[in-house]
Design an enzyme around this catalytic site. Structure first.
Site, short mmCIF file in Angstrom:
data_model
loop_
_atom_site.label_atom_id
_atom_site.label_comp_id
_atom_site.label_asym_id
_atom_site.label_seq_id
_atom_site.Cartn_x
_atom_site.Cartn_y
_atom_site.Cartn_z
N THR B 79 -6.21 -1.74 -4.12
CA THR B 79 -7.46 -1.03 -3.57
C THR B 79 -8.60 -0.22 -3.95
O THR B 79 -9.63 -0.03 -3.58
CB THR B 79 -6.44 0.10 -2.91
OG1 THR B 79 -5.93 0.94 -3.19
CG2 THR B 79 -5.68 -0.31 -1.80
N THR B 155 -1.47 0.81 -7.47
CA THR B 155 -0.68 2.20 -7.98
C THR B 155 0.54 1.44 -8.28
O THR B 155 1.54 2.48 -8.60
CB THR B 155 -1.31 3.31 -7.06
OG1 THR B 155 -0.91 3.27 -5.45
CG2 THR B 155 -2.70 3.59 -7.57
N ASP B 156 1.08 0.87 -6.90
CA ASP B 156 2.82 0.34 -6.84
C ASP B 156 3.08 0.48 -7.79
O ASP B 156 4.13 1.10 -8.24
CB ASP B 156 3.09 -0.31 -5.95
CG ASP B 156 3.09 0.34 -4.20
OD1 ASP B 156 2.21 1.01 -3.67
OD2 ASP B 156 3.42 -0.65 -3.26
N LYS B 232 4.58 7.05 -10.01
CA LYS B 232 4.40 7.39 -9.11
C LYS B 232 5.39 7.92 -7.68
O LYS B 232 6.56 7.12 -8.10
CB LYS B 232 3.84 6.26 -8.37
CG LYS B 232 3.58 5.95 -7.19
CD LYS B 232 2.98 4.70 -6.04
CE LYS B 232 1.95 5.05 -5.25
NZ LYS B 232 1.69 4.23 -4.69
#
Lengths: 612, 411
Positions: B79, B155-156, B232
């Site tokens: 993103t 980020t995952d 995360k």
């Protein structure tokens, strides 16, 4: 201006109504739509919003794609808000309850539906939306209301409530963010102030007829678009009460007409705005004016504007007020102009020196502003631009509605809204099931039915009441006028007396009506019951009946006592209260609230004294 | 004819509409009206396609400033690099230095930026192959003289990639992984602040691989997390990334400087060295009550020789597993980590643990299960099995803390 001929002025008005819906939860999350006090906030956080120049509608993206680092926005969080409002979790699917209400309203306005509703993100970077955009969806178009075209009906999320604006930061409350709204916009088909008010009133009535919209201040807002021939389109934001809507339109017409007259006069005079900002601080070094003292003072010269800056263009608002609005936008207190001077501690000598300094003649006007040097400079630069426009006509702008029906400058008209799809929310196909909603009875039609039972005015009030269903329920069991008193007239009176009638909800009112129906209290006792509930919202029926019973005993006892002790009262007047209070309390201590006894006794003694 | 992006006039619902045809997620015809709204029609008649001249966007060339450190930004997608086209609503990712400069001009006050789009893939689609290519690309950039490297990443799986780079690449300069939890086309995106903080990080006196992400829900500071200690821990919040079992390395103020919180490897402390082999036949297995040991056999039979177990509590799986573990442990590296995430594995407290150790399980200390997975992939590809079994318990790049803080370190 006595009679304004709106037709010949070419008046065109369009209104846009924003109405909060009374749904169980918000438009894109499962939080309740309840109002909170800021003091109840349990957490706060802050953010900045960024906007690329290209998103502001500039043609040439190559020019300067600059990022604007805007203000700091502080958000108040509650135990009734969640991560969706905080922009920390994706939105849930659109609230179907809200969508159905919107469909119902669109049907009442004879609108046509889109086949598939797409939720959009409308860029708004004043911080009122944590995301930096408002989610909105067009549901229906092309309706009609008494000959006025309805352009669009959208469902959208309400923005945050602004708590305070400190210039470099703004505090917002998240409780309001995400409450469903319908936005209904008319075409500019409205031709007079009276019609504007009527259309808005009728739209409001239609909205309330659904029984599913929020009520009270701030739950409905009107924006008005107004233009006249040779004038300009002006958008007036945030008209909170219908009462002043006609005035708003009338005053805006007057403003535009006056600005056009000023333009003609200025042209005749060959007026000229001098493109220079004069530093006149030294002239006011020893001034008595508190506003100017010890500040940077700068001036601009408007040649040929003499007498016109002080000319009234709306009740109590002069051309100079328009300039002052701009100064306020730049964080200054306002401006002074030579049409109103000497005054405000500024002497005639100082005015003379000022005029000499900038080389102004009798026909000219000088405007001064004081404060932080940079702000003064920027504000005056903007006022020069505005003054130059006086020679052109009426500027297109967004204005803010004032309580008296006048308006103040807010900002230039925004360009086309920047919108892009809200990809986190799937589109909704408007299926037969969704479109199959019943059209409710209009309040006006309901009022007609009630006219058989109530006086005409009251019939409308009750039909428009959020408790009209109670009226239907009890009107054939108890005298209709008594039902109307319980659900409307008594609470209205109690509110005036300062009671908190917020607690008188449907259940409490129904309980009171049932007590009358069953003969547990006389119809005259309703007021006392409602008073008791206001003071003690948790009281149950038995407790209320107990108090009522005792209250009547107290009344008798006090009346007897006052009659017995007539001599004492005659002799000691008000001072008889203390010994008599002792006697009443001896009888009723622990059974009846001392405050109530004191009130009653005082009243009885007063009446006795008056009766003498 | 593909109408998407074209201005058209149509007839629907007995009226005419003009607008731009949008890509549709459903079968409905979606038109962007001139008032900005998208609306969907099922039945429509195309009346006209209106030709419009498109003005191609262009950006001013970027000038390098004398005296500022040179930083390389390598984008792998996600993103943070995306950009929305307000005309069609499509999300694109071109990612030139010019674009970054336009999006986040503050960055140019911190460093000179060169940018490269290595991948444009969603982070769940990353594979060890891409980790290796990325490590090589960073290696080249450091050799080229860049004083800091920023990797933008979804980020995952950011923590997996950053851990892989940590083990493969010994670096003298800071390498910061950065991402966004809100896409950068939103005014409220966290991308810009994360990037600015990452730029401050890679121009500082640091010499290791880190993750730089929001430290709170406010736009006030980012934390610098050691790549092999970060996880995360939230699906959507800006401050989803947390250091587990240790404090972050530092805290970067959005408008200020870096506050160092715990020990760090300094710039030029390590030499540039690349060991870019990874064994892909390594598996991470989360134990749950009732899970049969067959799963070990399944992978063993497929040639897997690296097993990271995410056990319960102090590091347990059912005693039913002992026979299987005994059978495969001579030829495999089996590392025990804990589902608790916080705390250290200790298989000497309960009988089950002691049996597991006897059967050949190695305690993964306070390593995160995902980090242990990457470490085993790296060890098995670069060392003999016996050596790997020894090294897995040795702290190599900060993945194991010798002591456990009292602090839960929920930063």
């Amino acid at each position: 201006m006595d009679q304004i001929d709106y037709d010949s002025l070419g008046l065109m008005v369009g209104i846009e109504i924003h109405q909060q819906l009374d749904t169980k939860h918000k438009l894109f999350c499962y939080c309740p739509t309840s109002h909170r006090d800021v003091e109840e906030s349990n957490f706060e956080f802050f953010r900045y919003l960024r906007l690329k120049r290209s998103e502001m509608g500039e043609e040439d993206r190559a020019a300067k794609e600059e990022v604007e680092r805007s203000k700091k926005f502080i958000y108040k969080f509650y135990d009734t808000t969640c991560l969706v409002e905080a922009d920390e979790e994706p939105p849930r699917e659109i609230n179907k309850e809200a969508l159905k209400i919107a469909i119902q309203i669109a049907k009442m306005l004879n609108m046509e539906f889109v086949d598939e509703v797409h939720v959009m993100r409308k860029i708004v970077i004043d911080g009122s939306n944590t995301t930096g955009f408002q989610r909105t969806a067009l549901v229906a178009f092309d309706g009609d209301l008494d000959g006025v075209g309805i352009a669009t009906l959208c469902v959208e999320e309400e923005a945050c409530r602004k708590i305070e604006d400190r210039g470099d930061y703004v505090v917002y409350s998240l409780d309001r963010l995400g409450i469903p709204l319908v936005e209904i916009g008319t075409y500019p088909d409205i031709k007079s102030p009276k019609q504007a008010k009527e259309v808005a009133a009728k739209l409001g009535m239609i909205l309330r007829s659904t029984g599913k919209v929020k009520r009270g201040l701030g739950t409905i807002r009107q924006d008005v678009n107004i233009s006249i021939k040779d004038g300009a389109r002006v958008e007036i934001k945030g008209v909170q009460t219908l009462e002043i809507l006609d005035k708003i339109v009338e005053y805006e017409v007057i403003r535009q007409v006056n600005l056009l007259k000023i333009k003609d006069e200025l042209k005749k005079r060959r007026a000229l705005v001098i493109n220079e900002i004069f530093d006149v601080t030294s002239l006011f070094k020893d001034t008595k004016s508190k506003i100017l003292k010890n500040k940077t003072v700068k001036a601009i010269l408007l040649r040929g504007f003499g007498g016109l800056v002080g000319k009234e263009i709306q009740p109590n608002r002069r051309l100079g007020t328009e300039f002052a609005d701009i100064a306020k936008m730049f964080g200054l207190g306002g401006i002074f102009h030579t049409d109103e001077l000497p005054a405000y501690g500024i002497t005639e000598r100082e005015v003379k020196a000022l005029k000499e300094f900038v080389d102004a003649s009798e026909d000219d006007a000088v405007i001064i502003a004081a404060g932080d040097a940079l702000r003064v400079e920027r504000a005056l630069q903007r006022i020069i631009e505005r003054a130059k426009f006086c020679l052109v006509g009426v500027p297109e702008e967004t204005r803010k509605a004032n309580e008296d029906g006048t308006t103040s400058y807010l900002r230039p008209l925004p360009g086309a809204a920047r919108m892009y799809p809200e990809t986190d929310v799937p589109p909704v196909l408007l299926t037969k099931e969704l479109l199959d909603v019943e059209i409710p009875e209009l309040i006006v039609d309901r009022a007609k039915r009630y006219e058989k039972l109530l006086p005409k005015d009251l019939a409308y009030v009750i039909a428009d009441s959020e408790y009209y269903k109670l009226f239907e329920e009890f009107a054939d069991k108890i005298q209709p006028t008594v039902v109307a008193r319980v659900i409307h007239s008594i609470p209205a009176e109690l509110r005036k007396e300062g009671f908190n009638i917020e607690v008188l909800d449907e259940d409490k009112l129904r309980m009171t009506l049932e007590m009358i129906e069953k003969g547990e209290i006389a119809k005259e006792g309703a007021e006392e019951v409602l008073k008791i509930i206001c003071k003690n919202p948790n009281a149950n029926k038995e407790e209320i009946l107990n108090v009522i019973g005792k209250v009547s005993n107290v009344d008798d006892f006090i009346q007897n006592l006052v009659n017995q002790k007539e001599d004492l009262i005659r002799e000691r007047k008000e001072h008889a209260f203390k010994p008599l209070m002792g006697l009443v309390m001896k009888e009723f201590r622990g059974k009846v609230d001392g405050k109530i006894i004191a009130e009653k006794l005082k009243k009885a003694i007063e009446e006795k004294i008056k009766g003498e | 004819m593909d109408l998407i992006g074209k201005r058209v006039r149509i007839e629907a619902k007995g009226r005419q509409f003009e607008g731009i045809v949008m890509p549709s997620p459903t079968k409905t015809f979606v038109l962007k009206l001139d008032n900005g709204y998208n609306v969907g029609f099922k039945d429509y008649k195309l009346l006209e396609v209106i030709e419009e001249e498109m003005i191609p966007p262009s950006l001013p060339p970027l000038m390098h400033k004398e005296g500022l450190p040179n930083v390389k930004i390598i984008s792998t997608g996600g993103t943070i690099a995306s950009k929305v086209d307000y005309r069609t609503g499509a999300v694109t990712s071109q990612f030139t230095a010019e674009e970054i400069a336009a999006e986040v001009p503050e960055l140019m006050e911190v460093c000179n930026v060169d940018a490269m789009l290595l991948y444009n893939i969603l982070s769940e689609n990353m594979k060890p192959k891409q980790w290796i290519e990325l490590a090589n690309e960073i290696y080249k950039s450091i050799k080229d003289g860049y004083e800091g490297i920023i990797i933008t990443h979804g980020t995952d799986t950011m923590a997996y990639t950053s851990s892989a780079v940590s083990f493969m690449l010994s670096t003298p300069v800071p390498i910061a992984f950065v991402g966004a939890q809100r896409s950068s086309d939103r005014p409220s995106s966290d991308a810009a602040m994360n990037l600015v903080c990452a730029a401050k990080t890679v121009t500082s006196d640091l010499g290791e691989v880190v993750v730089v992400m929001h430290g709170s829900t406010s736009d006030n500071y980012c934390y610098i997390h050691r790549a092999v200690k970060v996880r995360k821990n939230h699906t959507s919040r800006r401050d989803a990334f947390q250091s587990v079992n240790c404090k972050p390395i530092g805290k970067v103020d959005y408008f200020g400087s870096i506050e160092w919180i715990s020990d760090r490897v300094r710039r030029n402390e390590r030499e540039l060295k690349l060991m870019d082999k990874l064994e892909e036949k390594v598996v991470l297995i989360k134990f749950f009550p009732g899970l049969k040991p067959d799963i070990l056999d399944y992978y063993f039979d497929k040639g897997y020789r690296g097993f990271v177990l995410e056990g319960t509590g102090l590091g347990h799986v059912s005693t039913d597993w002992l026979d299987t573990i005994r059978r495969i442990s001579n030829e495999s590296l089996i590392v025990m980590t804990s589902q608790c995430l916080w705390g250290r594995v200790c298989d000497r407290v309960y009988d089950t643990g002691r049996y597991l150790l006897e059967a050949g399980v190695v305690e993964g200390e306070d390593m995160l299960p995902e980090v242990a997975l990457i470490k085993v992939m790296w060890l098995l590809a670069n060392y003999e099995l016996e050596e790997a079994k020894k090294l897995v318990k040795v702290n190599l790049v900060g993945e194991i803390n010798p002591t456990s803080d009292y602090d839960r370190c929920l930063f």
